[in-house]
Design a protein around this motif. Sequence first.
Motif, PDB file in Angstrom:
ATOM      1  N   MET A   1       0.851  -1.168   0.000  1.00 53.15           N
ATOM      2  CA  MET A   1       0.000   0.000   0.000  1.00 53.15           C
ATOM      3  C   MET A   1       0.899   1.234   0.000  1.00 53.15           C
ATOM      4  O   MET A   1       1.807   1.338   0.795  1.00 53.15           O
ATOM      5  CB  MET A   1      -0.900  -0.029   1.238  1.00 53.15           C
ATOM      6  CG  MET A   1      -1.863   1.132   1.310  1.00 53.15           C
ATOM      7  SD  MET A   1      -2.936   1.146   2.772  1.00 53.15           S
ATOM      8  CE  MET A   1      -3.921  -0.303   2.539  1.00 53.15           C
ATOM      9  N   SER A   2       0.626   2.161  -0.916  1.00 47.67           N
ATOM     10  CA  SER A   2       1.416   3.384  -0.987  1.00 47.67           C
ATOM     11  C   SER A   2       1.144   4.269   0.224  1.00 47.67           C
ATOM     12  O   SER A   2       0.133   4.121   0.909  1.00 47.67           O
ATOM     13  CB  SER A   2       1.095   4.157  -2.273  1.00 47.67           C
ATOM     14  OG  SER A   2      -0.185   4.762  -2.166  1.00 47.67           O
ATOM     15  N   THR A   3       2.044   5.207   0.478  1.00 44.96           N
ATOM     16  CA  THR A   3       1.869   6.138   1.584  1.00 44.96           C
ATOM     17  C   THR A   3       0.598   6.953   1.404  1.00 44.96           C
ATOM     18  O   THR A   3      -0.176   7.130   2.344  1.00 44.96           O
ATOM     19  CB  THR A   3       3.093   7.078   1.680  1.00 44.96           C
ATOM     20  OG1 THR A   3       4.256   6.273   1.840  1.00 44.96           O
ATOM     21  CG2 THR A   3       2.954   8.022   2.855  1.00 44.96           C
ATOM     22  N   ILE A   4       0.368   7.430   0.182  1.00 43.15           N
ATOM     23  CA  ILE A   4      -0.836   8.229  -0.079  1.00 43.15           C
ATOM     24  C   ILE A   4      -2.082   7.391   0.136  1.00 43.15           C
ATOM     25  O   ILE A   4      -3.029   7.820   0.789  1.00 43.15           O
ATOM     26  CB  ILE A   4      -0.812   8.818  -1.508  1.00 43.15           C
ATOM     27  CG1 ILE A   4       0.305   9.850  -1.629  1.00 43.15           C
ATOM     28  CG2 ILE A   4      -2.164   9.437  -1.849  1.00 43.15           C
ATOM     29  CD1 ILE A   4       0.532  10.344  -3.039  1.00 43.15           C
ATOM     30  N   HIS A   6      -2.420   4.804   2.012  1.00 44.37           N
ATOM     31  CA  HIS A   6      -2.552   4.551   3.447  1.00 44.37           C
ATOM     32  C   HIS A   6      -3.159   5.764   4.153  1.00 44.37           C
ATOM     33  O   HIS A   6      -4.041   5.628   4.993  1.00 44.37           O
ATOM     34  CB  HIS A   6      -1.194   4.205   4.053  1.00 44.37           C
ATOM     35  CG  HIS A   6      -1.246   3.964   5.516  1.00 44.37           C
ATOM     36  ND1 HIS A   6      -1.827   2.839   6.046  1.00 44.37           N
ATOM     37  CD2 HIS A   6      -0.829   4.724   6.563  1.00 44.37           C
ATOM     38  CE1 HIS A   6      -1.752   2.908   7.365  1.00 44.37           C
ATOM     39  NE2 HIS A   6      -1.149   4.049   7.703  1.00 44.37           N
ATOM     40  N   GLU A   7      -2.715   6.960   3.791  1.00 40.91           N
ATOM     41  CA  GLU A   7      -3.223   8.182   4.418  1.00 40.91           C
ATOM     42  C   GLU A   7      -4.684   8.430   4.064  1.00 40.91           C
ATOM     43  O   GLU A   7      -5.465   8.855   4.901  1.00 40.91           O
ATOM     44  CB  GLU A   7      -2.383   9.386   3.981  1.00 40.91           C
ATOM     45  CG  GLU A   7      -0.986   9.379   4.547  1.00 40.91           C
ATOM     46  CD  GLU A   7      -0.108  10.467   3.972  1.00 40.91           C
ATOM     47  OE1 GLU A   7      -0.607  11.318   3.213  1.00 40.91           O
ATOM     48  OE2 GLU A   7       1.093  10.455   4.276  1.00 40.91           O
ATOM     49  N   ILE A   8      -5.054   8.176   2.819  1.00 39.25           N
ATOM     50  CA  ILE A   8      -6.424   8.419   2.376  1.00 39.25           C
ATOM     51  C   ILE A   8      -7.360   7.329   2.883  1.00 39.25           C
ATOM     52  O   ILE A   8      -8.492   7.597   3.242  1.00 39.25           O
ATOM     53  CB  ILE A   8      -6.482   8.552   0.839  1.00 39.25           C
ATOM     54  CG1 ILE A   8      -5.739   9.832   0.441  1.00 39.25           C
ATOM     55  CG2 ILE A   8      -7.919   8.562   0.339  1.00 39.25           C
ATOM     56  CD1 ILE A   8      -5.622  10.039  -1.035  1.00 39.25           C
ATOM     57  N   GLY A   9      -6.915   6.094   2.893  1.00 36.91           N
ATOM     58  CA  GLY A   9      -7.702   5.008   3.450  1.00 36.91           C
ATOM     59  C   GLY A   9      -8.571   4.239   2.480  1.00 36.91           C
ATOM     60  O   GLY A   9      -9.372   3.416   2.898  1.00 36.91           O
ATOM     61  N   ILE A  10      -8.480   4.488   1.171  1.00 40.01           N
ATOM     62  CA  ILE A  10      -9.267   3.715   0.209  1.00 40.01           C
ATOM     63  C   ILE A  10      -8.669   2.322   0.111  1.00 40.01           C
ATOM     64  O   ILE A  10      -7.481   2.161  -0.148  1.00 40.01           O
ATOM     65  CB  ILE A  10      -9.288   4.400  -1.166  1.00 40.01           C
ATOM     66  CG1 ILE A  10     -10.042   5.727  -1.072  1.00 40.01           C
ATOM     67  CG2 ILE A  10      -9.933   3.478  -2.212  1.00 40.01           C
ATOM     68  CD1 ILE A  10     -10.013   6.544  -2.336  1.00 40.01           C
ATOM     69  N   GLU A  11      -9.512   1.309   0.302  1.00 36.25           N
ATOM     70  CA  GLU A  11      -9.042  -0.072   0.306  1.00 36.25           C
ATOM     71  C   GLU A  11      -9.391  -0.832  -0.965  1.00 36.25           C
ATOM     72  O   GLU A  11      -8.619  -1.644  -1.436  1.00 36.25           O
ATOM     73  CB  GLU A  11      -9.621  -0.808   1.513  1.00 36.25           C
ATOM     74  CG  GLU A  11      -9.159  -0.223   2.829  1.00 36.25           C
ATOM     75  CD  GLU A  11      -9.835  -0.877   4.019  1.00 36.25           C
ATOM     76  OE1 GLU A  11     -10.547  -1.889   3.836  1.00 36.25           O
ATOM     77  OE2 GLU A  11      -9.663  -0.363   5.132  1.00 36.25           O
TER      78      GLU A  11
END
Length: 144
Positions: A1-4, A6-11
Motif C-alpha cells: 500500500m502506498s503512503t498516499i 494509506h493516508e487516504i484510506g481507500i481499500e
Amino acid sequence: MSTIQHEIGIESLAIVPIVVDDMDEALEFYTETLGFEVRSDDEFEMGGETGRWLTIGVPGEDVEMALTPVDEPYYDDKTRELLEAKLGTQTWYTFRTGDCHATATALEEAGVEITREPTEYPWGVEAMFADPFGNEFSVFEFGY
C-alpha cells in the motif's frame, strides 16, 4: 500500500450502481439469467418514505452491484433526473471471462441481447451485452 493510499484510506472498489426500472425484474435477470447472487435485499426508511437496498454480485467476488431504481419517493428532482439520464446507457463495467466467444454464445442462448459480437484486440477479446433495461456491459477475455 502506498503512503498516499494509506493516508487516504481507500481499500477497494465495493459497490457500483446499475440503474433499473423494475428491481424485481432486474433481480430475476441478474440472478436467474446471469447466475449472480443476492448480497443484500433490505427495506429502509428515509425521509418518511420506504425504500429498498438491493445488491447482487458475481459469486466469489467482492464487488457488489446496487440495483438502483429510477424513481423512489425520497429522491429529489435532481437525483431523479440524473438516474433517468443513466438508465439504458453503456455502463463500461467489464466482467472478466476465460473465453469471450463461449460466454457471448451462452449469453445469447440464455436470451440476453448481445450488442457487440466478440471483437479481437491486441490486449484481449471483448463482447458487449445489455440487460432488460438497456444498460450495456462488457465481457472481456484478457490476453495478457
